[in-house]
Every structure is written in structure tokens, then in C-alpha cells.
Design a protein around this motif. Sequence first.
Motif, PDB file in Angstrom:
ATOM      1  N   GLY A   1       0.843  -1.187   0.077  1.00  0.00           N
ATOM      2  CA  GLY A   1      -0.120   0.016  -0.087  1.00  0.00           C
ATOM      3  C   GLY A   1       0.852   1.174   0.238  1.00  0.00           C
ATOM      4  O   GLY A   1       2.145   1.350  -0.301  1.00  0.00           O
ATOM      5  N   ALA A   2       0.175   2.350   0.270  1.00  0.00           N
ATOM      6  CA  ALA A   2       0.674   3.741   0.124  1.00  0.00           C
ATOM      7  C   ALA A   2       0.573   4.364   1.791  1.00  0.00           C
ATOM      8  O   ALA A   2       0.094   3.860   2.581  1.00  0.00           O
ATOM      9  CB  ALA A   2      -0.021   4.786  -0.503  1.00  0.00           C
ATOM     10  N   ALA A   3       1.601   5.271   1.897  1.00  0.00           N
ATOM     11  CA  ALA A   3       1.438   6.009   3.011  1.00  0.00           C
ATOM     12  C   ALA A   3       1.580   7.390   2.854  1.00  0.00           C
ATOM     13  O   ALA A   3       1.698   7.789   1.870  1.00  0.00           O
ATOM     14  CB  ALA A   3       2.924   5.730   3.869  1.00  0.00           C
ATOM     15  N   SER A   4       1.398   8.223   3.910  1.00  0.00           N
ATOM     16  CA  SER A   4       1.192   9.696   3.887  1.00  0.00           C
ATOM     17  C   SER A   4       2.468  10.247   4.402  1.00  0.00           C
ATOM     18  O   SER A   4       3.332   9.941   5.202  1.00  0.00           O
ATOM     19  CB  SER A   4       0.231  10.187   4.717  1.00  0.00           C
ATOM     20  OG  SER A   4      -0.930  10.012   4.219  1.00  0.00           O
ATOM     21  N   ARG A   5       3.112  11.361   3.484  1.00  0.00           N
ATOM     22  CA  ARG A   5       4.117  11.910   4.007  1.00  0.00           C
ATOM     23  C   ARG A   5       3.915  13.431   4.061  1.00  0.00           C
ATOM     24  O   ARG A   5       4.265  14.413   3.095  1.00  0.00           O
ATOM     25  CB  ARG A   5       5.225  11.766   2.949  1.00  0.00           C
ATOM     26  CG  ARG A   5       6.783  12.240   3.227  1.00  0.00           C
ATOM     27  CD  ARG A   5       7.714  11.747   2.231  1.00  0.00           C
ATOM     28  NE  ARG A   5       7.737  11.991   0.947  1.00  0.00           N
ATOM     29  CZ  ARG A   5       8.489  11.558   0.277  1.00  0.00           C
ATOM     30  NH1 ARG A   5       9.319  10.421   0.342  1.00  0.00           N
ATOM     31  NH2 ARG A   5       8.184  12.005  -1.315  1.00  0.00           N
ATOM     32  N   PRO A   6       3.479  13.980   5.388  1.00  0.00           N
ATOM     33  CA  PRO A   6       3.368  15.173   5.653  1.00  0.00           C
ATOM     34  C   PRO A   6       4.440  16.168   5.614  1.00  0.00           C
ATOM     35  O   PRO A   6       4.052  17.516   5.436  1.00  0.00           O
ATOM     36  CB  PRO A   6       2.323  15.272   6.934  1.00  0.00           C
ATOM     37  CG  PRO A   6       2.902  13.946   7.429  1.00  0.00           C
ATOM     38  CD  PRO A   6       2.903  12.983   6.412  1.00  0.00           C
ATOM     39  N   GLU A   7       5.620  15.700   5.633  1.00  0.00           N
ATOM     40  CA  GLU A   7       6.744  16.457   5.922  1.00  0.00           C
ATOM     41  C   GLU A   7       7.013  17.351   4.740  1.00  0.00           C
ATOM     42  O   GLU A   7       7.905  18.187   4.460  1.00  0.00           O
ATOM     43  CB  GLU A   7       7.828  15.410   6.299  1.00  0.00           C
ATOM     44  CG  GLU A   7       7.913  14.874   7.739  1.00  0.00           C
ATOM     45  CD  GLU A   7       6.832  13.489   7.564  1.00  0.00           C
ATOM     46  OE1 GLU A   7       6.445  13.287   6.391  1.00  0.00           O
ATOM     47  OE2 GLU A   7       6.265  13.268   8.690  1.00  0.00           O
ATOM     48  N   GLU A   8       6.344  16.814   3.572  1.00  0.00           N
ATOM     49  CA  GLU A   8       6.423  17.797   2.233  1.00  0.00           C
ATOM     50  C   GLU A   8       6.057  18.811   2.366  1.00  0.00           C
ATOM     51  O   GLU A   8       6.558  19.906   1.646  1.00  0.00           O
ATOM     52  CB  GLU A   8       6.087  16.899   1.051  1.00  0.00           C
ATOM     53  CG  GLU A   8       6.658  15.502   0.492  1.00  0.00           C
ATOM     54  CD  GLU A   8       6.254  15.172  -0.516  1.00  0.00           C
ATOM     55  OE1 GLU A   8       5.496  15.639  -1.270  1.00  0.00           O
ATOM     56  OE2 GLU A   8       6.118  13.756  -0.686  1.00  0.00           O
ATOM     57  N   ILE A   9       5.059  19.280   3.199  1.00  0.00           N
ATOM     58  CA  ILE A   9       4.543  20.532   3.380  1.00  0.00           C
ATOM     59  C   ILE A   9       4.886  21.318   4.612  1.00  0.00           C
ATOM     60  O   ILE A   9       4.399  20.598   5.622  1.00  0.00           O
ATOM     61  CB  ILE A   9       2.994  20.609   3.214  1.00  0.00           C
ATOM     62  CG1 ILE A   9       2.410  19.840   2.116  1.00  0.00           C
ATOM     63  CG2 ILE A   9       2.438  22.096   3.144  1.00  0.00           C
ATOM     64  CD1 ILE A   9       2.980  20.530   0.717  1.00  0.00           C
ATOM     65  N   PRO A  10       5.885  22.234   4.825  1.00  0.00           N
ATOM     66  CA  PRO A  10       5.932  22.751   5.954  1.00  0.00           C
ATOM     67  C   PRO A  10       5.051  23.048   7.047  1.00  0.00           C
ATOM     68  O   PRO A  10       4.015  23.675   6.612  1.00  0.00           O
ATOM     69  CB  PRO A  10       6.942  24.214   5.623  1.00  0.00           C
ATOM     70  CG  PRO A  10       7.304  23.751   4.190  1.00  0.00           C
ATOM     71  CD  PRO A  10       6.402  23.159   3.572  1.00  0.00           C
TER      72      PRO A  10
END
Length: 419
Positions: free
Chosen positions: A107-116
Motif C-alpha cells: 500500500g501507500a503511506a502519507s508524507r506530511p513532511e513535504e509541506i512545512p
Amino acid sequence: MARTEVVVLGSGFAGLETAFRLRARASEDDVGITVVSERDDFLFRPGTVRLPFGAAEEPLHVPLDGAFRRRGIGTVIATAEGIDLDRGQVHTSRGPMAYDRLVIATGAASRPEEIPGLAEHAHSIAAPGTLHRLGEDLRWAAQNARHGRAQRVLFALPPGNHCAVPLYELALMLDTWLRRKQIRDNVEIAFDTCEETYVQAFGPKLHALVSRQFEARGIDGRTASTLAEAAERSAVFADGSVREFDVLVAFPPQVASVGYAGLPADDREFLRCDPDTRAVTGHPEVYAPGDAGDFPLKLGHLALLQADAVAAAIVAQRTGAPLSARPVPTVRHVLDMLDDAAFAQIPLSPGDPAHVDEASARYWVSTGVLWRAGARLAETALSARFRLGLPCRAGAGRAAFRHSPENAHRNTDTLMEKP
């Protein structure tokens, strides 16, 4: 002929449907199946959007021990750590496992770190825990609104997300929930998406439907509005505009949950696959159905279709039988709005699954309260079949939704493709 050993990584839609569909087509003497997963149950993730509004989580979990035993499928609770392609082994936290065919459905995961600031100041909607915490904040906002303190809830969809629908559902559900509490006038709801149109992947008909819903419900929506940075109480967008908020809800950019060195992948580590069989490019013994692969849309319904293609390809490899041509995928999804729902049937363009076949007669959307009942019926049927170790896309799992009250007058399959 020696038994073909198949290792399936993951117990979500794609992993379980592959395992159960493969078992339905091949006996234990012909094909051995082992599912490797970090969890011992199946979570019906589409239902988690109801959690902030008081729905129980427990019914969304389906235990799998009995299903695996009943179907002669092995299971290992472990984390996938890598692949030795030359030796045909998967390295897991419980040790190496040999395979003849490998199905990667992690599956997929989220990477919120891309948006400061997004990780620190926004509620992600990627997991049940974060949705429960969102529910707590929404209840605080509702309490403030009841005492006359105006509240602002902002929904933001940044670039890099391949499954936008749940964020739209949450915004529409929130409006309904607040109206039921008779405090909607004290809560401002705004929605910013980086897409050029609402739910862009689903084409103009769903955009028109969402536009009408936003206008009727007083939701301040903006398209082509890209979130650049989040602070404690404000969001900054690429055009320089700023939105103030009390609660920020986002579906962060997505990446593959696990990266696999040695296998071809895009810049987000989604594995590059043959569009028909989901075999990883250059590795006909490895498959990636569902969100682990490079298909541009990440949806449970599409994962089921891809899992069926993988099971068919593995059986064909073993028997030497030719593979029949597979139809162009048709996306089917119910957009839950808490009071009613919208159903969308979206045929994808031949040779270009990133776009909708807008000229097709099968492209349509419809709204109505009974679509919610039909969707819940289909959810119950799918969970029941997985509990029994049966594939969803055969039998009752497909028939349940097709014969739901709202759809009884239509001569069409409305949730599952025919096998």
C-alpha cells in the motif's frame, strides 16, 4: 509439477483479494499461499471517514485467522524489510521467506513532511487514530460554536495525493453534522484543493455535483489552490493568500509504504507495473496490485480489480493457458455525505487510465439517500466474505450492491465488475 509458492505482502484490499481469489482458482496441492502482514485483521479503510462523527471503529475490523485456516492459507505477522530478487526471498522481521511468485500489496503511506508545518498543525486523515483525534477537535469546535464563538474549519488537499475523495466526504459530512446540531451558522467551512477541478480524477460530472453541493451548503471552495505552508492558526497558499483556521484537515502527499530496492519505481517509490497483469516491469514473477503500484488512482475498488488480474496471471503462468484480454477499468465509488450520498460510475479511457472516458454512456453520477444504504450493504457483504476467506468480486459481494433498492431499476453492475 512442483507446487508454486506465492507470498503475499499485505492484508488490505489488494493483498486479501489476491490471496482469496487465487485460492478459489487453485488448490493447496497446486499453489501454496502465505500472507505476510503487520496486522492480523483487515481494516475497511473507506469506513474510517465516519469515525470523527461518532461511528464505532470495531465493526471496521475483520479478524482473519479463521479465514486463513479455512482456505489453507499460511500467515506470518511480520514487517517486510526487503527482497533478494536473485534468490527469490523476502526479508521480513521474522526472517527470510522463499517464493516462486511474490505479490507486493503493502500500500501507500502519507508524507506530511513535504509541506512545512503540515505534520505539526493539521489533522491527517490517513489512519483511524488521527481521525479519532480530529473528532475530538471537531467536538471542541462545536462546543465553542454553541457558545457563540465562531469557528473556522479548513480542508486542504496538497499535491501528491492519489485518493482525494475522503477529504471531500469529510467536508460534506461536517456540514451535515453541524446542521443536525443547529450550529452550522457559527462554523465557517472552507475547502482548498490543488486540483484544477473538484475530484479531478473523476471528471467533470463529479466536479459539477460537488460544486452544487458546496454552493448549497455554504462551503467556501477553491480549486487550483495549492497549500504551501501551515502554521498554528493559518495556512499559506502558493498564490500568497492566507486562510485562518481553528481546525485544519488535510490528506497529505502519498508515497509507497515500503520501498523495494532493485525494483523499478517512480519518484514516490510506487512500483512500475504492466497495466494488464500488474506484473512489475522486468520482473514477471513479482506483482504489485493496489496502492503499492503505479496506477494513478488509489481506491479499494480498483485494488480488487487489480488483485483479480494478478490471480489470473499467476494461474495462467502455472497452467500455460493464455490470458484473456481484460476490460478497461471502471471506477465505482459512493461519496458519503452523512445525510445522503452520491454514486459515481467512471469508465477510464482505454490506454490512458489517468483520464475519464467522458463520451461513454456508462459515465454517470447520481445522488440519493438510498446510495448510503447500498454502500453499507456492500461493505457488510465484503467484510463477511473476507471473514470467510472468500474473494469479494464473486457472489454476494457483487450482487448485494447491484440489487440495492436505489439501483433496482438500473440494468447495470454498480459496484463490482463481472469476473
